[in-house]
Design a protein around this motif. Structure first.
Motif, mmCIF file in Angstrom:
data_model
loop_
_atom_site.group_PDB
_atom_site.id
_atom_site.type_symbol
_atom_site.label_atom_id
_atom_site.label_comp_id
_atom_site.label_asym_id
_atom_site.label_seq_id
_atom_site.Cartn_x
_atom_site.Cartn_y
_atom_site.Cartn_z
ATOM 1 N N MET A 197 0.849 -1.187 0.000
ATOM 2 C CA MET A 197 0.000 0.000 0.000
ATOM 3 C C MET A 197 0.891 1.246 0.000
ATOM 4 S SD MET A 197 -2.845 -1.357 2.745
ATOM 5 C CE MET A 197 -3.860 0.121 2.664
ATOM 6 N N GLY A 198 1.573 1.487 -1.099
ATOM 7 C CA GLY A 198 2.491 2.612 -1.185
ATOM 8 C C GLY A 198 1.852 3.891 -1.672
ATOM 9 N N ASP A 199 0.633 3.814 -2.209
ATOM 10 C CA ASP A 199 -0.046 4.987 -2.767
ATOM 11 C C ASP A 199 -1.431 5.127 -2.132
ATOM 12 O OD1 ASP A 199 2.037 5.537 -4.740
ATOM 13 O OD2 ASP A 199 1.332 3.714 -5.729
ATOM 14 N N HIS A 200 -2.179 6.111 -2.613
ATOM 15 C CA HIS A 200 -3.604 6.276 -2.304
ATOM 16 C C HIS A 200 -3.868 6.492 -0.811
ATOM 17 C CE1 HIS A 200 -3.574 4.870 -6.306
ATOM 18 N NE2 HIS A 200 -3.807 3.589 -6.091
ATOM 19 N N TRP A 201 -3.006 7.179 -0.114
ATOM 20 C CA TRP A 201 -3.243 7.521 1.289
ATOM 21 C C TRP A 201 -3.557 9.017 1.400
ATOM 22 C CZ3 TRP A 201 -3.623 4.075 5.207
ATOM 23 C CH2 TRP A 201 -3.034 2.814 5.065
ATOM 24 N N SER A 202 -4.582 9.339 2.167
ATOM 25 C CA SER A 202 -4.796 10.709 2.621
ATOM 26 C C SER A 202 -4.204 10.818 4.020
ATOM 27 C CB SER A 202 -6.290 11.053 2.647
ATOM 28 O OG SER A 202 -6.794 11.184 1.343
ATOM 29 N N LEU A 203 -3.256 11.733 4.197
ATOM 30 C CA LEU A 203 -2.468 11.804 5.430
ATOM 31 C C LEU A 203 -2.722 13.117 6.158
ATOM 32 C CD1 LEU A 203 0.922 10.546 3.925
ATOM 33 C CD2 LEU A 203 -0.816 9.166 5.082
ATOM 34 N N VAL A 204 -2.894 13.026 7.448
ATOM 35 C CA VAL A 204 -2.995 14.194 8.310
ATOM 36 C C VAL A 204 -1.994 14.021 9.446
ATOM 37 C CG1 VAL A 204 -4.471 15.572 9.815
ATOM 38 C CG2 VAL A 204 -5.438 14.521 7.747
ATOM 39 N N ASP A 205 -1.003 14.880 9.480
ATOM 40 C CA ASP A 205 0.024 14.858 10.535
ATOM 41 C C ASP A 205 0.733 13.507 10.601
ATOM 42 O OD1 ASP A 205 -0.463 17.530 11.337
ATOM 43 O OD2 ASP A 205 -2.212 16.855 12.464
ATOM 44 N N CYS A 206 0.987 12.930 9.452
ATOM 45 C CA CYS A 206 1.808 11.726 9.359
ATOM 46 C C CYS A 206 2.363 11.664 7.940
ATOM 47 C CB CYS A 206 1.025 10.471 9.721
ATOM 48 S SG CYS A 206 -0.447 10.177 8.725
ATOM 49 N N SER A 207 3.239 10.699 7.688
ATOM 50 C CA SER A 207 3.863 10.643 6.376
ATOM 51 C C SER A 207 4.139 9.194 5.995
ATOM 52 C CB SER A 207 5.182 11.434 6.370
ATOM 53 O OG SER A 207 6.086 10.888 7.332
ATOM 54 N N LYS A 208 4.365 9.011 4.698
ATOM 55 C CA LYS A 208 4.782 7.692 4.232
ATOM 56 C C LYS A 208 6.293 7.598 4.330
ATOM 57 C CE LYS A 208 2.815 8.093 0.221
ATOM 58 N NZ LYS A 208 2.395 7.755 -1.163
ATOM 59 N N GLY A 209 6.772 6.383 4.554
ATOM 60 C CA GLY A 209 8.202 6.179 4.666
ATOM 61 C C GLY A 209 8.587 5.963 6.115
ATOM 62 N N GLY A 211 10.572 3.897 6.920
ATOM 63 C CA GLY A 211 10.853 2.469 6.975
ATOM 64 C C GLY A 211 11.465 2.049 5.666
ATOM 65 N N ALA A 212 11.392 0.773 5.376
ATOM 66 C CA ALA A 212 12.041 0.249 4.175
ATOM 67 C C ALA A 212 11.300 0.648 2.910
ATOM 68 C CB ALA A 212 12.141 -1.267 4.270
ATOM 69 N N THR A 213 9.985 0.827 2.980
ATOM 70 C CA THR A 213 9.208 1.128 1.779
ATOM 71 C C THR A 213 8.189 2.207 2.084
ATOM 72 O OG1 THR A 213 7.438 -0.454 2.220
ATOM 73 C CG2 THR A 213 9.401 -1.319 1.150
ATOM 74 N N LEU A 214 7.533 2.678 1.028
ATOM 75 C CA LEU A 214 6.470 3.666 1.200
ATOM 76 C C LEU A 214 5.195 3.054 1.759
ATOM 77 C CD1 LEU A 214 6.869 5.831 -2.028
ATOM 78 C CD2 LEU A 214 7.615 6.363 0.304
ATOM 79 N N SER A 215 5.199 1.742 1.984
ATOM 80 C CA SER A 215 4.023 1.107 2.595
ATOM 81 C C SER A 215 4.034 1.251 4.115
ATOM 82 C CB SER A 215 3.960 -0.378 2.233
ATOM 83 O OG SER A 215 5.086 -1.065 2.748
ATOM 84 N N THR A 216 4.984 2.006 4.645
ATOM 85 C CA THR A 216 5.031 2.308 6.081
ATOM 86 C C THR A 216 4.422 3.684 6.328
ATOM 87 O OG1 THR A 216 6.961 0.937 6.528
ATOM 88 C CG2 THR A 216 6.570 2.771 8.033
ATOM 89 N N ILE A 217 3.538 3.767 7.315
ATOM 90 C CA ILE A 217 2.943 5.039 7.733
ATOM 91 C C ILE A 217 3.629 5.470 9.018
ATOM 92 C CG2 ILE A 217 0.834 6.213 8.450
ATOM 93 C CD1 ILE A 217 0.924 5.434 5.481
ATOM 94 N N ARG A 218 4.238 6.656 8.976
ATOM 95 C CA ARG A 218 4.984 7.190 10.124
ATOM 96 C C ARG A 218 4.137 8.248 10.823
ATOM 97 N NH1 ARG A 218 11.052 9.883 9.854
ATOM 98 N NH2 ARG A 218 11.252 10.356 12.080
ATOM 99 N N ALA A 399 4.372 12.527 23.193
ATOM 100 C CA ALA A 399 5.820 12.759 23.204
ATOM 101 C C ALA A 399 6.478 12.025 22.049
ATOM 102 C CB ALA A 399 6.417 12.286 24.529
ATOM 103 N N ASN A 400 7.677 12.527 21.671
ATOM 104 C CA ASN A 400 8.515 11.877 20.661
ATOM 105 C C ASN A 400 7.772 11.553 19.371
ATOM 106 O OD1 ASN A 400 10.738 11.791 22.499
ATOM 107 N ND2 ASN A 400 9.804 9.980 23.451
ATOM 108 N N PRO A 401 7.053 12.475 18.744
ATOM 109 C CA PRO A 401 6.353 12.158 17.499
ATOM 110 C C PRO A 401 7.336 11.721 16.423
ATOM 111 C CG PRO A 401 6.484 14.534 17.827
ATOM 112 C CD PRO A 401 6.970 13.908 19.109
ATOM 113 N N GLY A 402 6.923 10.705 15.662
ATOM 114 C CA GLY A 402 7.735 10.200 14.560
ATOM 115 C C GLY A 402 8.509 8.957 14.886
ATOM 116 N N ARG A 407 3.962 -0.481 9.984
ATOM 117 C CA ARG A 407 4.815 -0.928 8.894
ATOM 118 C C ARG A 407 4.116 -1.976 8.015
ATOM 119 N NH1 ARG A 407 10.234 0.333 9.714
ATOM 120 N NH2 ARG A 407 10.929 0.786 11.855
ATOM 121 N N ASN A 408 4.742 -2.143 6.844
ATOM 122 C CA ASN A 408 4.439 -3.281 5.970
ATOM 123 C C ASN A 408 2.940 -3.392 5.657
ATOM 124 O OD1 ASN A 408 5.556 -5.497 4.512
ATOM 125 N ND2 ASN A 408 4.648 -6.908 5.980
ATOM 126 N N ASN A 409 2.318 -2.259 5.358
ATOM 127 C CA ASN A 409 0.896 -2.271 5.015
ATOM 128 C C ASN A 409 0.687 -2.930 3.666
ATOM 129 O OD1 ASN A 409 -0.667 -0.480 7.096
ATOM 130 N ND2 ASN A 409 1.283 0.580 6.727
#
Length: 633
Positions: A197-209, A211-218, A399-402, A407-409
């Motif tokens: 699931m590397g595409d098609h995400w609507s993100l609010v206060d988070c990002s892709k990556g 991790g190893a691939t864009l299928s990780t939501i940080r 605390a400690n955002p990010g 992972r691995n969606n």
């Protein structure tokens, strides 16, 4: 008058006397009584049409199951036959050269010394072809099988097919009516390899990556909340297939404290996502999924099973129903993986759209849903099959955002068949099953004959379409009456080679006969009677010399004509008006040998046919008497 009773067990036999029977001079002979039975193997079949490459690329028929429709071509029908058939060998061109037949009765068991094998029939082939076209239905033949009369004269001999010798055992089974069943099989969707699931995400206060691939939501926002939903503004999305699909992910939580929900939102293709920061999504918007927590000491999870009404200082509200209510269940951080799987529970119309949500727990040591265990299962009302089940992640931390990630969606994305089921045209078709042959402008003459023989009759009033409304969302079946099949008669056969050709690449039927014998000739071969016989001066002539040895004709009972099954032709005869043949013997004739032959001529060709096998015992009574109008008078 002299008489003799003769018995035999074949169509041609000798009887011997110790003391000869003295036939008076100028005698005549006639058949007085007879009793015998002849087995008839009736083979019915459907001929595959003669089609060229262009015709084979056309749609053969279209099948609708619960609003999902798929067509198969003639080439795909052949591919299914070739997959199922490990006895015969035919190329696609040979399969459609107009000579191949599907047999519908006297079904054969072929033993190669290791196992019994069978030849696939129409419904077997159709079911196999449909399996490759439908994503979450499993097809199987549902024929009406009858146990018909079995002519027990052909068994235990060998037939060589495609270079292999088979011991042939016929059965009395006949496919009376064709049928197909379709069973709901979400495991077919589950077996699909999930996609990242590397595409098609609507993100609010988070990002892709992160991790190893864009299928990780940080989860790296600064507002204390993050939201990621697998749907973007232009309509692209990831949706779990509701017929066995799943979302797979691995939590990696290091923020302290943090709470993350991984669940499902119900939406549609047209809905727009509010990406305002901070996110407007609250926990209670998510009614099914997992809730993960880390408090600096324990990483635990709960499952979400709907909403419950609560009262706080007299004010009513709703909140998520969590199981368990404590942090009883722990998980190994960045090692354990989780799955949310969906499948349909039952009929939409009658049961308000229940879907089964299975919440599963596994680990990366043995990855994959096949090795995961179900933690919890719940039913959710999804009021329409066109509702999309979209993954959503909501995190809340201080605390400690990010430093926390999902992972691995991966997802088994919704298939075209599931989308078809939700189309407005098909949404009320969840208990229907339809089979529709090719449209008229695609059908050749040989296709018409084929469809007619299997009961999908081509007609102006669309009767060729077969319908069934007796199913539900889990199982469907349709059975229809077969058409008039071709048939061949094999009279008095005693081995398989008299019915099917030996040493062929496929089981090929011999010419046989299209009509049963109209009469049986009883001949006495070793006497000198010579009845007068005529012929017509056309292509077919009487050419057999023993025609002059016939002493009587026994007519076949008309009730046997045009029979559709194996039969025994029964001949029980007693003469009421004796019709005799002159022997023309000028002296007394001693006979101690009587050579009998039973035979007949093909009704269409007038050619002599051989009877290889009789049933039981042949009994005849023959009379000899003086011809008072003989040659000496």
């Amino acid at each position: 008058m002299e008489s003799i009773q003769l018995t035999g067990n074949k169509a041609q036999f000798n009887n011997y006397l110790t003391d000869p029977l003295i036939i008076p001079k100028n005698a005549k002979v006639c058949l007085n009584k007879s009793s015998f039975s002849i087995p008839v193997w009736t083979q019915k079949f459907i001929t595959i049409p003669n089609l060229d490459a262009l015709d084979r690329a056309k749609v053969m028929l279209t099948v609708y199951v619960s609003g999902v429709s798929n067509g198969i071509t003639w080439s795909e029908f052949y591919t299914a036959w070739n997959t199922l058939n490990d006895v015969e060998a035919r190329t696609e061109a040979q399969f459609y050269d107009g000579s191949y037949q599907l047999y519908t009765n006297n079904l054969l068991l072929l033993n190669d010394g290791l196992q019994n094998k069978t030849i696939p029939g129409f419904s077997d082939i159709l079911a196999k072809a449909l399996e490759t076209k439908f994503d979450f239905f499993d097809f199987s033949p549902a024929n009406e099988i009858l146990e018909t009369k079995y002519v027990d004269v052909v068994a235990g001999d060998t037939l060589s097919v495609n270079g292999t010798d088979y011991l042939v055992e016929p059965t009395p089974l006949e496919i009376k009516n064709h049928g197909i069943s379709a069973n709901y099989a979400p495991e077919l969707i589950t077996a699909i390899t999930p996609i990242d699931m590397g595409d098609h995400w609507s993100l609010v206060d988070c990002s892709k990556g992160g991790g190893a691939t864009l299928s990780t939501i940080r989860l790296d926002g600064t507002t204390g909340t993050s939201m990621a939903i697998a749907k973007i503004v232009n309509g692209d999305y990831y949706a779990i297939d509701p017929n066995g699909g799943y979302w797979n992910f691995r939590p990696d939580l290091d923020d302290n404290p943090i709470s993350v929900i991984c669940g499902v939102m119900f939406t549609n293709e047209e809905s727009q996502i509010n990406t305002t920061s901070p996110t407007v999504v609250v926990d209670d918007d998510i009614v099914v999924g997992f809730k993960f927590q880390y408090d600096g000491t324990t990483r635990s999870y709960q499952v979400i099973d709907g909403l419950q009404e609560v009262s706080n200082a007299g004010v009513a509200s709703v909140s998520q129903t969590l199981y368990p209510t404590s942090n009883l269940f722990k998980f190994a951080n960045d090692q354990d993986e989780f799955f949310i799987q969906i499948r349909r529970a039952t009929n939409y119309e009658a049961n308000s759209g229940k879907c089964i949500f299975r919440l599963m727990h596994g680990d990366t040591a043995t990855p994959g849903i096949a090795f995961a265990d179900c933690v919890y299962q719940t039913e959710i009302i999804v009021p329409s099959p066109d509702v999309l089940c979209v993954p959503i992640i909501r995190g809340e931390y201080t605390a400690n955002p990010g430093t926390s990630r999902i992972r691995n969606n991966k997802i088994v994305q919704i298939t075209d068949d599931s989308l078809d089921m939700g189309a407005e045209l098909n949404i009320f078709s969840d208990n229907s099953f339809h089979i529709i042959p090719s449209v008229d402008d695609q059908v050749t003459a040989t296709m018409f004959q084929f469809f007619d023989s299997i009961g999908l009759h081509q007609s102006q009033n669309n009767e060729r379409t077969k319908h069934s409304y007796n199913g539900n969302s889990l199982s469907h079946s349709i059975v229809w009456k077969s058409g008039k099949k071709e048939k061949k008669y094999f009279v008095g056969v005693n081995k398989t080679e008299s019915i099917f050709r030996n040493n062929e690449q496929h089981i090929k039927i011999l010419p046989g006969q299209v009509e049963l014998p109209r009469q049986i000739e009883v001949s006495l071969l070793n006497t000198a009677h010579t009845p007068h016989t005529g012929s017509f001066a056309q292509e077919v002539l009487f050419t057999q010399p023993d025609i002059n040895k016939v002493i009587s004709y026994i007519n076949t009972d008309a009730v046997y004509f045009d029979t559709d099954s194996n039969i025994y032709l029964e001949y029980v005869y007693e003469a009421f008006n004796l019709v005799c043949r002159r022997l023309k013997n000028r002296d007394k004739l001693p006979l101690n040998n009587f050579q009998i032959k039973l035979g007949y001529k093909n009704f269409i060709t007038n050619e002599e046919e051989i009877i290889e096998q009789m049933r039981g015992t042949v009994k005849l009574e023959i009379l000899f008497e003086t011809d008072h109008h003989g040659v000496d008078e």
